[in-house]
Design an enzyme around this catalytic site. Structure first.
Site, short mmCIF file in Angstrom:
data_model
loop_
_atom_site.label_atom_id
_atom_site.label_comp_id
_atom_site.label_asym_id
_atom_site.label_seq_id
_atom_site.Cartn_x
_atom_site.Cartn_y
_atom_site.Cartn_z
N ASN A 185 7.00 -5.94 -2.30
CA ASN A 185 6.70 -5.03 -2.69
C ASN A 185 8.59 -5.04 -3.88
OD1 ASN A 185 6.43 -1.63 -2.83
ND2 ASN A 185 8.16 -1.18 -1.44
N HIS A 221 9.12 4.46 -9.19
CA HIS A 221 10.20 4.91 -8.97
C HIS A 221 10.67 5.50 -10.58
CE1 HIS A 221 10.99 5.16 -5.07
NE2 HIS A 221 10.91 4.52 -4.50
N GLU A 250 5.61 3.86 -3.67
CA GLU A 250 6.98 4.71 -3.47
C GLU A 250 6.86 5.86 -4.27
OE1 GLU A 250 10.66 2.84 -2.42
OE2 GLU A 250 9.54 1.55 -1.62
N ASP A 252 7.13 8.64 -6.95
CA ASP A 252 8.01 9.66 -7.31
C ASP A 252 8.66 9.93 -8.75
OD1 ASP A 252 10.35 8.00 -7.50
OD2 ASP A 252 11.37 9.15 -5.44
#
Ligand code: XIL
Length: 537
Positions: A185, A221, A250, A252
């Site tokens: 990741n 991100h 993840e 956002d």
């Protein structure tokens, strides 16, 4: 019943939660969960349970939570997340086993052999606990092993163990759970860039060595002020073509505060684009959002002046980003059948032998779903080829052929998939490139210590005007130096002469293209020499 007139024909389906639409596509839509609101707030719990079919522990499965002192495991937070997921029929992604952050000091201070043992014990303890639990299906085995340039991050892991800790961690995870999907990741790997290419090369070489890497996680991100990675789908696809699963882990999308409706709308477009990219790639398992409410987000604590990165506001109200994710999962809004206006005629600038910039007047979209982006085509008669995609009214085209006329036009797309008419065509001609294949090798000494050094990357560039299908780099080791490892090349040593040939996945270099390899050497203590004069043919 006024509402009946306002709702689209497929009202029941259109108002279904995110997880219903994701499941219908065979994908997951997930959220990172924090243990404290999960135990304390019913609004948090309700949304987490009803909207998502996948969860990740935001912090509860990290090393400092699960093994704060050596051999003393604590699974209270991790179990709370796993139990919640089990009750709500959600799959759990374990995050994360080996990372340079949120790892206790006792680990960081270990010597090589003790550190290797600590990795084994930690992975077997944590993965082993959930190996028979059907909810826990995947793990981030290693997280953020690259630095921002795509070199190996010189973390305490790397500095103590060298690159071998990565393969060791994957093998330990496989030994602890033979069925779990094992992921690597990282962040800033969403578009095609030096770092994602380093990831690509690493995954490819690990798999060739039989290391059980099943999946690549793209953290996602993003920030609206930095632009959208328009080649996200293309990048996901190149990893998928290596045979691994891909996933957004993840997501956002932050903004500079304060929030306003124009920023919300750009954010919604970014969310929609990410979900659409995953929808379009069969090997993309799903999208995990890093939280779901702006009430609990790491962004304001981490990025000064930024925030509002999630799909619900601080009062658990759905934002435009929620609708964008919903509609992308549901297959576009069912009501918008109006295409955007045609873009303006593209104007070319910065034309080189293999690249050019195009800029055009933006389209407008009145159908409600919003402008999603532009497709740039090369006009060649019946089979026009897609040269590139952009979310802004401009694109930088690369990989073009020297001395070639390009006739191009642009089309706009909206969020519902409606496509505009073509812009008028424009023509430009690339300049003459350098002649013939001309390969160069440029070494970087990445780290040195008393008795050795790592040279990485050795950047191999095809400076010529035509593609090459292989390369051979030679260099000489100073006397007394011994090669101890290499990656992304097939290396042979004769005396002090080293020959590095391309691996089977990085020999093809188009005009102007680059790739890289690396190696490690041991040398007599006190000797400060490194190899010089590299040749490339
Ligand atoms: C973050 C959490 O959201 C924060 O609560 C914590 O304080 C720090 O870590 N990349 C990752 C995640 O892989 O684990 C990080 O999560 C965010 C960046």
């Amino acid at each position: 019943m006024l509402a009946a007139f306002l709702l689209p024909a497929t009202a029941a389906e259109a108002s279904a939660p995110l997880r219903t639409h994701a499941a219908a596509r065979g994908k997951f839509i997930g959220a990172a969960l924090a243990t404290s609101p999960l135990s304390g707030e019913s609004s948090y719990r309700n949304i987490a349970a009803t909207e998502f079919n996948q969860v990740t522990a935001e912090n509860a499965m990290k090393w400092d939570s699960t093994e704060p002192s050596q051999g003393q495991f604590n699974f209270s937070g991790a179990d709370a997340i796993v139990n919640f997921a089990t009750q709500n029929n959600q799959q759990v992604h374990g995050h994360t086993l080996v990372w340079h952050q949120q790892t206790p000091g006792w680990v960081q201070g270990l010597g090589a052999s003790a550190m290797r043992t600590a990795i084994q014990n930690h992975i077997s303890g944590v993965v082993g606990r959930y190996a028979d639990n059907p909810a826990v299906v995947s793990w981030d085995v290693v997280n953020e092993v690259f630095d921002d340039n795509g070199n190996m991050r010189t973390s305490f892991w790397y500095n103590t163990l060298g690159q071998s800790y990565i393969a060791d961690a994957f093998r330990a995870a496989r030994a602890a759970d033979s069925n779990a999907r094992l992921c690597i990741n990282d962040y800033n790997v969403e578009g095609i860039n030096a770092k994602s290419t380093a990831m690509y090369n690493l995954v490819s070489s690990l798999r060739q060595q039989g290391v059980p890497v099943d999946c690549v996680g793209f953290q996602g991100h993003l920030a609206i002020q930095y632009g959208f990675p328009n080649d996200l789908q293309q990048n996901l696809q190149r990893f998928a073509d290596l045979g691994v699963q891909v996933r957004i882990t993840e997501l956002d999308i932050r903004m500079q505060m304060p929030r306003n409706s124009s920023k919300d709308s750009t954010q919604a477009t970014y969310y929609r684009n990410v979900v659409n990219a995953c929808n379009a790639v069969t090997a993309c398992a799903g999208v995990t959002i890093w939280g779901f409410t702006d009430k609990y987000s790491w962004v304001p604590d981490t990025f000064s002046g930024e925030g509002a990165a999630l799909i619900y506001d601080e009062s658990y109200q759905q934002k435009p980003a929620y609708t964008a994710v919903h509609d992308a999962l549901a297959g576009g809004t069912s009501t918008d059948t109006t295409p955007p206006s045609a873009p303006g005629t593209p104007a070319s600038s910065n034309v080189t032998s293999n690249s050019a910039t195009l800029t055009w007047a933006a389209s407008t979209d009145s159908g409600g779903s919003g402008l999603a982006g532009y497709d740039v085509y090369r006009e060649q008669g019946t089979n026009d080829t897609l040269l590139g995609r952009s979310t802004t009214a401009s694109i930088n085209l690369t990989g073009l052929t020297p001395s070639t006329e390009y006739q191009v036009y642009v089309r706009a797309r909206d969020g519902a998939g409606n496509v505009s008419g073509n812009s008028a065509a424009a023509t430009f001609t690339t300049t003459t490139g350098p002649v013939g294949g001309a390969c160069t090798a440029t070494p970087t000494v990445q780290t040195q210590w008393n008795t050795g050094y790592v040279v990485q990357p050795v950047t191999v560039t095809n400076g010529g005007s035509s593609a090459i299908t292989g390369w051979t780099v030679t260099f000489t080791l100073p006397s007394g130096h011994t090669l101890t490892g290499s990656w992304n090349a097939a290396v042979t040593v004769s005396g002090q002469n080293v020959t590095a040939r391309n691996a089977n996945y990085n020999g093809n270099l188009g005009a102007g293209a680059s790739t890289s390899f690396g190696f490690q050497v041991s040398r007599p203590s006190g000797d400060t020499q490194t190899p010089s004069s590299y040749t490339c043919a």
